[in-house]
Write a protein that holds these residues in place. Structure first.
Motif, PDB file in Angstrom:
ATOM      1  N   GLU A  23     -79.663  -8.458  35.838  1.00 23.04           N
ATOM      2  CA  GLU A  23     -80.983  -8.142  34.231  1.00 23.04           C
ATOM      3  C   GLU A  23     -81.397  -6.736  34.802  1.00 23.04           C
ATOM      4  O   GLU A  23     -81.417  -5.938  34.465  1.00 23.04           O
ATOM      5  N   ARG A  24     -81.093  -5.755  36.358  1.00 18.70           N
ATOM      6  CA  ARG A  24     -81.357  -5.093  36.650  1.00 18.70           C
ATOM      7  C   ARG A  24     -80.770  -4.127  35.684  1.00 18.70           C
ATOM      8  O   ARG A  24     -81.292  -2.653  35.197  1.00 18.70           O
ATOM      9  N   THR A  25     -78.894  -4.069  34.938  1.00 20.37           N
ATOM     10  CA  THR A  25     -77.617  -3.600  34.840  1.00 20.37           C
ATOM     11  C   THR A  25     -78.705  -3.742  33.099  1.00 20.37           C
ATOM     12  O   THR A  25     -78.361  -2.295  31.897  1.00 20.37           O
ATOM     13  N   PHE A  26     -78.910  -4.805  32.726  1.00 22.03           N
ATOM     14  CA  PHE A  26     -79.097  -5.209  31.648  1.00 22.03           C
ATOM     15  C   PHE A  26     -80.759  -3.764  31.372  1.00 22.03           C
ATOM     16  O   PHE A  26     -81.063  -3.262  29.869  1.00 22.03           O
ATOM     17  N   ARG A  31     -83.738   1.007  28.976  1.00 21.70           N
ATOM     18  CA  ARG A  31     -84.212   2.132  29.563  1.00 21.70           C
ATOM     19  C   ARG A  31     -84.011   3.679  29.107  1.00 21.70           C
ATOM     20  O   ARG A  31     -84.289   4.450  28.426  1.00 21.70           O
ATOM     21  N   THR A  32     -82.410   3.573  29.014  1.00 25.32           N
ATOM     22  CA  THR A  32     -81.199   4.388  29.290  1.00 25.32           C
ATOM     23  C   THR A  32     -81.327   4.630  26.874  1.00 25.32           C
ATOM     24  O   THR A  32     -81.459   5.873  26.428  1.00 25.32           O
ATOM     25  N   ALA A  33     -81.215   3.133  26.433  1.00 26.58           N
ATOM     26  CA  ALA A  33     -82.457   3.317  24.608  1.00 26.58           C
ATOM     27  C   ALA A  33     -82.950   3.928  24.307  1.00 26.58           C
ATOM     28  O   ALA A  33     -83.239   4.984  23.512  1.00 26.58           O
ATOM     29  N   LEU A  34     -84.146   3.877  25.533  1.00 27.99           N
ATOM     30  CA  LEU A  34     -85.521   4.448  25.032  1.00 27.99           C
ATOM     31  C   LEU A  34     -85.791   5.792  25.116  1.00 27.99           C
ATOM     32  O   LEU A  34     -86.337   6.465  24.959  1.00 27.99           O
ATOM     33  N   GLY A  35     -84.773   6.313  26.391  1.00 25.65           N
ATOM     34  CA  GLY A  35     -85.008   7.979  26.595  1.00 25.65           C
ATOM     35  C   GLY A  35     -84.078   8.559  25.272  1.00 25.65           C
ATOM     36  O   GLY A  35     -84.417   9.236  24.913  1.00 25.65           O
ATOM     37  N   ALA A  67     -79.072   5.381  20.750  1.00 25.93           N
ATOM     38  CA  ALA A  67     -80.206   4.078  21.108  1.00 25.93           C
ATOM     39  C   ALA A  67     -80.222   2.792  21.142  1.00 25.93           C
ATOM     40  O   ALA A  67     -80.292   1.585  21.823  1.00 25.93           O
ATOM     41  N   ALA A  68     -80.321   3.221  18.964  1.00 30.39           N
ATOM     42  CA  ALA A  68     -79.502   1.956  18.356  1.00 30.39           C
ATOM     43  C   ALA A  68     -78.691   1.092  18.768  1.00 30.39           C
ATOM     44  O   ALA A  68     -78.822  -0.315  19.152  1.00 30.39           O
ATOM     45  N   VAL A  69     -77.355   1.803  18.982  1.00 27.39           N
ATOM     46  CA  VAL A  69     -75.839   1.165  19.204  1.00 27.39           C
ATOM     47  C   VAL A  69     -76.163   0.601  20.779  1.00 27.39           C
ATOM     48  O   VAL A  69     -75.748  -0.530  20.779  1.00 27.39           O
ATOM     49  N   LEU A  70     -76.994   1.339  21.738  1.00 25.40           N
ATOM     50  CA  LEU A  70     -77.258   0.831  23.455  1.00 25.40           C
ATOM     51  C   LEU A  70     -77.476  -0.413  23.062  1.00 25.40           C
ATOM     52  O   LEU A  70     -78.169  -1.607  23.868  1.00 25.40           O
ATOM     53  N   ALA A  71     -79.121  -0.459  22.434  1.00 31.81           N
ATOM     54  CA  ALA A  71     -80.252  -1.442  22.274  1.00 31.81           C
ATOM     55  C   ALA A  71     -79.985  -2.650  21.459  1.00 31.81           C
ATOM     56  O   ALA A  71     -79.826  -4.014  22.186  1.00 31.81           O
ATOM     57  N   ALA A  72     -78.949  -2.519  20.789  1.00 30.51           N
ATOM     58  CA  ALA A  72     -77.979  -3.768  19.898  1.00 30.51           C
ATOM     59  C   ALA A  72     -77.005  -4.391  20.426  1.00 30.51           C
ATOM     60  O   ALA A  72     -77.022  -5.224  21.086  1.00 30.51           O
ATOM     61  N   THR A  73     -76.569  -3.593  21.756  1.00 28.81           N
ATOM     62  CA  THR A  73     -75.321  -4.505  22.712  1.00 28.81           C
ATOM     63  C   THR A  73     -76.036  -4.534  23.829  1.00 28.81           C
ATOM     64  O   THR A  73     -75.248  -5.480  24.559  1.00 28.81           O
ATOM     65  N   PRO A  95     -66.640  -2.059  25.451  1.00 27.12           N
ATOM     66  CA  PRO A  95     -66.126  -0.826  25.110  1.00 27.12           C
ATOM     67  C   PRO A  95     -67.917  -0.121  24.845  1.00 27.12           C
ATOM     68  O   PRO A  95     -67.210   0.835  24.320  1.00 27.12           O
ATOM     69  N   VAL A  96     -68.799  -0.478  24.750  1.00 31.18           N
ATOM     70  CA  VAL A  96     -70.139   0.028  25.065  1.00 31.18           C
ATOM     71  C   VAL A  96     -70.073   1.327  25.451  1.00 31.18           C
ATOM     72  O   VAL A  96     -70.416   2.384  25.165  1.00 31.18           O
ATOM     73  N   LEU A  97     -69.510   0.834  26.818  1.00 33.80           N
ATOM     74  CA  LEU A  97     -69.638   1.942  27.944  1.00 33.80           C
ATOM     75  C   LEU A  97     -68.955   2.916  27.609  1.00 33.80           C
ATOM     76  O   LEU A  97     -68.830   4.285  27.406  1.00 33.80           O
ATOM     77  N   VAL A  98     -67.639   3.590  26.637  1.00 30.50           N
ATOM     78  CA  VAL A  98     -66.968   3.979  26.228  1.00 30.50           C
ATOM     79  C   VAL A  98     -67.338   4.752  24.940  1.00 30.50           C
ATOM     80  O   VAL A  98     -67.705   6.192  24.691  1.00 30.50           O
ATOM     81  N   VAL A  99     -67.970   3.938  24.009  1.00 34.32           N
ATOM     82  CA  VAL A  99     -69.297   4.032  23.263  1.00 34.32           C
ATOM     83  C   VAL A  99     -70.119   5.335  23.436  1.00 34.32           C
ATOM     84  O   VAL A  99     -70.703   6.003  23.004  1.00 34.32           O
ATOM     85  N   LEU A 100     -70.562   5.015  24.502  1.00 36.08           N
ATOM     86  CA  LEU A 100     -72.296   5.864  25.045  1.00 36.08           C
ATOM     87  C   LEU A 100     -71.416   6.783  25.720  1.00 36.08           C
ATOM     88  O   LEU A 100     -72.239   8.110  25.387  1.00 36.08           O
TER      89      LEU A 100
END
Length: 118
Positions: A23-26, A31-35, A67-73, A95-100
């Motif tokens: 949950e903390r990771t989520f 928070r990263t997406a909001l930033g 931000a949108a990609v991160l929030a959606a995934t 794969p989101v880690l690489v995308v980010l």
């Protein structure tokens, strides 16, 4: 026994510490997406125009898109990890880690080029 089909592990509640860590990771992803979203809006509203027309808009939209990609995934990632823990399976790769990482790198390089050229 030989010949019996292998049954999937029973659904069980994982140690609460792992559930809370997931949950903390989520929440960190959110928070990263909001930033990134705040950064994109700030670039669009507060940064003076660069030498190239539309560069401010481009930089802001890059942040907002990331931000949108991160929030959606982030939620599907949380759910997949939770399911894996409940079934005592290995955690899924994302794969989101690489995308980010690539997205932030592109934003940083774009911003750097615009600052140097301006």
């Amino acid at each position: 026994m030989h010949g019996e089909p292998e049954r999937p592990p029973a659904d069980r509640e994982p140690d609460y510490r792992f559930t809370l860590a997931n949950e903390r990771t989520f929440l960190a992803w959110i928070r990263t997406a909001l930033g990134l979203l705040a950064g994109g809006v700030a670039v669009g509203q507060l940064v003076p125009p660069f030498a190239f027309p539309g560069a401010t808009l481009l930089l802001g939209l890059m942040c907002i898109a990331l931000a949108a990609v991160l929030a959606a995934t982030s939620y599907p990632r949380w759910r997949a990890v939770q399911r894996a823990m409940r079934a005592d399976r290995p955690l899924p790769r994302s794969p989101v880690l690489v995308v980010l990482a690539v997205g932030v790198l592109l934003v940083a390089v774009t911003a750097g080029v615009l600052v140097v050229v301006a």
